[in-house]
Design an enzyme around this catalytic site. Structure first.
Site, short mmCIF file in Angstrom:
data_model
loop_
_atom_site.label_atom_id
_atom_site.label_comp_id
_atom_site.label_asym_id
_atom_site.label_seq_id
_atom_site.Cartn_x
_atom_site.Cartn_y
_atom_site.Cartn_z
N LEU A 63 -7.89 0.11 -0.20
CA LEU A 63 -6.79 -0.80 -0.49
C LEU A 63 -5.44 -0.09 -0.40
CD1 LEU A 63 -5.96 -3.66 -1.42
CD2 LEU A 63 -6.14 -2.83 -3.78
N ASP A 64 -4.54 -0.64 0.44
CA ASP A 64 -3.17 -0.16 0.60
C ASP A 64 -3.08 1.31 1.03
OD1 ASP A 64 -2.05 -2.62 -0.04
OD2 ASP A 64 -2.03 -2.18 -2.19
N GLU A 65 -4.13 1.82 1.66
CA GLU A 65 -4.12 3.22 2.08
C GLU A 65 -4.39 3.38 3.57
OE1 GLU A 65 -6.49 5.76 -0.35
OE2 GLU A 65 -5.69 4.97 -2.23
#
Length: 294
Positions: free
Chosen positions: A225-227
Site C-alpha cells: 500500500l502506497d509504496e
C-alpha cells in the site's frame, strides 16, 4: 508525416544508440527528440526516441524490421503512434478535485488520453461525468462483495479496452490479485505525509504538528500500500499563519497537478520501471500544448 516513438530497455552495451539511430535513418525516419539513461548501479539502459516517418514507413513494418536488433541486444521494446490517445479508466470516491481537473485537461487537449469510463463507489459525480459524455459506473464495494466488485471493475476496464487505471482519490484498497494483473498500469495519488500522518484527516494532523511543507506523490500501485514506484512528486510551502482548511485546499491543488503530470508522462511513454524505482524522461517539445484554451 506520421510521428512515432520507440521505447527500449535492456542491459547496457556498447553500440545501442548507434544501432537505433542507424535503423531509423535506414528506414526513412528522422529523429526529433531523444532521451537515454544508463543506470550504472543496475547495468540497465533505457531510451525513448521520438521520430517522424518521412517516407511513409508503417508502424507494423518498423516493428518487424527492428526485431533483429532487439534480439541482438536483448531489448524489450515498443513502437507507439503519437497521434493515438491512451484509453484510461478513472476511479474516484467522494473527493472530486483530481477528477474535475483531469476532465478539464482532457477537454482542452492538454492530456493525450481518452477517458473511456469513470468508476465510483458513490453516486456523487455521476452528473458531471455524464455531462462530459463519458460512461459512469457506480460499483459499491464492501468487505462482503469485494471480489465480485473487482470483477465488475475489471469487466468495465476490459470492455473499454483501457490501457491505464487512474485512482483519482479512490478510497478503496485494491486486492493483491488486481494489483498484480494490472502491474504498471494503475496510477495512484496521495498526500506525501506518509508515513508520518496516516489514516483520517492527514492535513489536520499535519496542521497540529506545524508542518511547513505540503506535498503529493503519484505512483504505480502495487500490493504494498502506497509504496509502489514513484512517478511524480511536488510540494508547496506553508506558514504558521495558515489554517487547517488552508492545508486541505493547498494539498488539493498539488495533488491535482502531480497526478496530471504523472498521467502525462505515462501516456507519452516516458516512464520506465527500474526495479522499485522509475526512470522518467523529460517531455518532448510541444507535448504539453493544448488543442484549445477552454
Amino acid at each position: 508525416m506520421t510521428k512515432f516513438c520507440l521505447t527500449v530497455a535492456c542491459e547496457t552495451k556498447r553500440g545501442i544508440v548507434a544501432a537505433i539511430a542507424t535503423f531509423l535513418a535506414d528506414n526513412g525516419c528522422n529523429i526529433t527528440d531523444s532521451s537515454q539513461f544508463d543506470d550504472t548501479e543496475t547495468g540497465q539502459f533505457f531510451m525513448r526516441v521520438s521520430f517522424a516517418s518521412e517516407e511513409g514507413v508503417k508502424l507494423a513494418a518498423l516493428e518487424e524490421a527492428f526485431a533483429a536488433i532487439a534480439e541482438e541486444f536483448g531489448m524489450t521494446f515498443s513502437f507507439h503512434d503519437e497521434s493515438v490517445k491512451m484509453k484510461v479508466v478513472i476511479m474516484v470516491s467522494r473527493f472530486g478535485h483530481c477528477l474535475n481537473d483531469l476532465l478539464y485537461r482532457v477537454h482542452i487537449g492538454a492530456l493525450p488520453v481518452e477517458i473511456v469510463a469513470v468508476i465510483s463507489n458513490h453516486m456523487d459525480y455521476q452528473k458531471v461525468v455524464v455531462n462530459n459524455d463519458i460512461p459512469f459506473h457506480c460499483i459499491k464495494v464492501t468487505k462482503e462483495n469485494k471480489p465480485e466488485a473487482e470483477r465488475a471493475i475489471m469487466k468495465v476496464v476490459e470492455d473499454a479496452d483501457a490501457e491505464l487505471i487512474v485512482l483519482a482519490r479512490y478510497m478503496q484498497i485494491l486486492s493483491d490479485e488486481m494489483c498484480t494483473k494490472m502491474s504498471g498500469r494503475i496510477i495512484n495519488i496521495h498526500h506525501s505525509f506518509l508515513p508520518s500522518f496516516k489514516g483520517a484527516n492527514p492535513y489536520k494532523q499535519a496542521y497540529a504538528r506545524g508542518v511547513k511543507l505540503i506535498g503529493a506523490t503519484s505512483h504505480y500501485v502495487t500490493a504494498d500500500l502506497d509504496e509502489g514506484p514513484i512517478i511524480e512528486q511536488d510540494i508547496v510551502r506553508i506558514t504558521h499563519a495558515q489554517s487547517a482548511d488552508d492545508y486541505v485546499s493547498l494539498g488539493r491543488d498539488v495533488e491535482s497537478q502531480v497526478l496530471a503530470r504523472a498521467i502525462h508522462a505515462h501516456a507519452n511513454h516516458r516512464v520506465f520501471l527500474n526495479g522499485n524505482k522509475t526512470v522518467v524522461f523529460q517531455a518532448s517539445p510541444g507535448s504539453y500544448s493544448s488543442e484549445r484554451m477552454g
